[in-house]
Design a protein around this motif. Structure first.
Motif, PDB file in Angstrom:
ATOM      1  N   TYR A  77       0.960  -1.171  -0.197  1.00 49.00           N
ATOM      2  CA  TYR A  77      -0.017   0.069   0.206  1.00 49.00           C
ATOM      3  C   TYR A  77       0.851   1.208   0.046  1.00 49.00           C
ATOM      4  O   TYR A  77       1.922   1.243   1.052  1.00 49.00           O
ATOM      5  N   MET A  78       0.604   2.042  -0.962  1.00 43.56           N
ATOM      6  CA  MET A  78       1.562   3.380  -0.999  1.00 43.56           C
ATOM      7  C   MET A  78       0.796   4.732  -1.457  1.00 43.56           C
ATOM      8  O   MET A  78       0.247   4.612  -2.290  1.00 43.56           O
ATOM      9  N   GLU A  79       1.058   5.749  -0.654  1.00 40.81           N
ATOM     10  CA  GLU A  79       0.706   7.027  -1.097  1.00 40.81           C
ATOM     11  C   GLU A  79       1.840   7.689  -1.753  1.00 40.81           C
ATOM     12  O   GLU A  79       2.793   8.199  -1.048  1.00 40.81           O
ATOM     13  N   GLY A  80       1.718   7.402  -3.106  1.00 45.50           N
ATOM     14  CA  GLY A  80       2.917   7.811  -3.922  1.00 45.50           C
ATOM     15  C   GLY A  80       3.384   9.013  -3.911  1.00 45.50           C
ATOM     16  O   GLY A  80       4.603   9.580  -3.746  1.00 45.50           O
ATOM     17  N   ASN A  81       2.597  10.044  -3.670  1.00 45.71           N
ATOM     18  CA  ASN A  81       2.988  11.744  -3.900  1.00 45.71           C
ATOM     19  C   ASN A  81       3.639  11.692  -2.467  1.00 45.71           C
ATOM     20  O   ASN A  81       4.488  12.389  -2.610  1.00 45.71           O
ATOM     21  N   ALA A  82       3.011  11.295  -1.390  1.00 47.14           N
ATOM     22  CA  ALA A  82       3.318  11.786  -0.005  1.00 47.14           C
ATOM     23  C   ALA A  82       4.866  11.011   0.095  1.00 47.14           C
ATOM     24  O   ALA A  82       5.948  11.469   0.537  1.00 47.14           O
ATOM     25  N   VAL A  83       5.093   9.991  -0.409  1.00 49.16           N
ATOM     26  CA  VAL A  83       6.518   9.118  -0.462  1.00 49.16           C
ATOM     27  C   VAL A  83       7.359   9.779  -1.304  1.00 49.16           C
ATOM     28  O   VAL A  83       8.447   9.944  -0.721  1.00 49.16           O
ATOM     29  N   PHE A  84       7.132  10.144  -2.441  1.00 51.76           N
ATOM     30  CA  PHE A  84       7.620  11.164  -3.247  1.00 51.76           C
ATOM     31  C   PHE A  84       8.500  12.419  -2.518  1.00 51.76           C
ATOM     32  O   PHE A  84       9.644  12.512  -2.426  1.00 51.76           O
ATOM     33  N   ARG A  85       7.539  13.062  -1.837  1.00 53.06           N
ATOM     34  CA  ARG A  85       8.074  14.244  -1.399  1.00 53.06           C
ATOM     35  C   ARG A  85       8.870  14.134   0.068  1.00 53.06           C
ATOM     36  O   ARG A  85      10.069  14.583   0.089  1.00 53.06           O
ATOM     37  N   HIS A  86       8.621  13.044   0.891  1.00 57.48           N
ATOM     38  CA  HIS A  86       9.515  12.616   2.025  1.00 57.48           C
ATOM     39  C   HIS A  86      10.843  12.009   1.310  1.00 57.48           C
ATOM     40  O   HIS A  86      11.921  12.276   2.171  1.00 57.48           O
ATOM     41  N   ALA A  87      10.605  11.311   0.318  1.00 62.36           N
ATOM     42  CA  ALA A  87      11.749  10.662  -0.112  1.00 62.36           C
ATOM     43  C   ALA A  87      12.823  11.745  -0.600  1.00 62.36           C
ATOM     44  O   ALA A  87      14.141  11.477  -0.168  1.00 62.36           O
TER      45      ALA A  87
END
Ligand code: ACO
Length: 331
Positions: free
Chosen positions: A220-230
């Motif tokens: 399960y992934m919230e792609g946009n949030a992961v992108f920003r934090h990454a």
């Protein structure tokens, strides 16, 4: 070359195990509503490797460790510690490292897993180096291995295009003190656990017919949030390590970020101020192999002659947790 090595170790061998089977973007076009153009533009990924149905994470880990030992002119029997970083273990217990040991036909060496998602190999390296410095271990096999294809919902186009299977291993010894970690940092924010995780299969939500039907054993992934934090976490970790090492971005000979997505890697590079010719990437060929991405990239960089003796390597990663780490290594 003014910075002093604070945590001495030497990479004496490296190896990989990558499945033969290639899954291209064209193949994915036949499975879900996506296109090669969308995947390449948003992620930089063109193809990834996928294991056959009878292959487990420990098979890949064993293959990578055996190759790395061969590269070092050693036998796998010469390892006194085996650390496998993975989020896709063979079984909940015992560890994948123990299954790996069994498949290598050896016994005696300490063997355990590290669970830090895509940051796993970097966490494992930090631990391995600490064991060498403490005198607890003399020769450590540090492996990142994943069979991501087993935790993917192959009907979910927002995640299934991103991942691949593989393993990379590095054999480390204490060395003479001229090589090793100049500076490093690591961290985690468990409050962000819900934005990237496997909902079912653990004690929070054990496997049932319902969890299987609801596809809750997949990423399960919230792609946009992961992108920003990454981007934030990787660039910060690398910049902190560089500052601590007393090195400017121009002193970085090679930057290996976690290979999640070329846009995340590129944004990280820019924020760190490292020039584009120093960014090393393999994400186009293998996708995101989670904990295996960094050691597989390291193996390729070494093999391609991009890591000469004395060069400064900046490595940075982020992963589920969220976890992060950044290190500057004198090769
Ligand atoms: N093909 C075609 N269209 C797609 C696909 C696909 N494979 N996936 C999503 N879309 C659609 C969406 O449905 C959406 O359509 P809509 O506008 O009609 O709703 C549109 O594309 C845009 O979706 P976004 O999610 O906004 O696309 P974005 O540009 O953010 O890219 C991506 C998505 C690639 C997942 C990006 O958010 C990303 O890279 N995030 C980080 C992912 C990552 O690295 N995760 C790490 C995994 S684990 C780890 O490494 C720790």
């Amino acid at each position: 070359m003014t910075s002093s090595v604070r945590k001495p170790f030497k990479i004496v061998g490296a190896g990989v195990s990558l499945p033969d089977k290639v899954l291209t973007n064209a193949d994915l076009e036949k499975m879900v509503n996506t296109s090669d153009e969308w995947i390449v533009e948003r992620t930089g990924i063109r193809e990834r490797r996928i294991v056959e149905s009878d292959v487990a994470t420990s098979d890949l880990a064993a293959g990578a460790l055996a190759q790395a030992c061969g590269d070092a002119g050693l036998s796998v029997r010469d390892l006194d510690t085996i650390i496998v970083a993975t989020s896709t273990p063979d079984t909940v217990f015992p560890s994948t490292a123990c299954w790996t040991q069994r498949k290598l036909g050896i016994k005696g060496a300490a063997a355990f897993d590290v669970s830090a998602g895509c940051t796993g190999w970097m966490y494992a390296l930090e631990l391995g180096v600490a064991l060498l410095m403490a005198g607890t271990s003399r020769r450590v096999g540090v492996c990142g291995a994943e069979v991501m294809s087993r935790v993917i919902d192959w009907t979910d186009r927002s995640t299934c295009v991103l991942f691949g299977d593989g393993a990379g291993a590095t054999i480390i010894e204490k060395g003479d003190g001229s090589t090793g970690i100049l500076a490093s940092n690591w961290g985690a924010d468990g409050n962000l656990a819900p934005i990237l995780y496997q909902p079912a299969g653990g004690t929070q939500k054990p496997a049932t017919a319902e969890t299987v039907a609801a596809r809750e054993h997949a990423v399960y992934m919230e792609g946009n949030a992961v992108f920003r934090h990454a981007v934030r976490a990787m660039s910060r970790a690398a910049s902190l390590a560089l500052d601590d090492a007393g090195l400017g971005p121009d002193a970085v000979d090679l930057l290996i970020p976690h290979q999640a997505n070329i846009r995340i890697m590129e944004a990280t590079r820019q924020r760190c101020g490292v020039s584009s010719d120093r960014l090393f990437g393999i994400v186009d060929r293998y996708g995101n192999m989670s904990a295996a991405s960094v050691p597989v990239a390291l193996h390729h960089a070494r093999r391609d002659g991009r890591l000469a003796d004395g060069s400064a390597l900046a490595v940075t990663a982020f992963g589920t947790g969220l976890t992060w780490a950044g290190s500057v290594i004198r090769m």
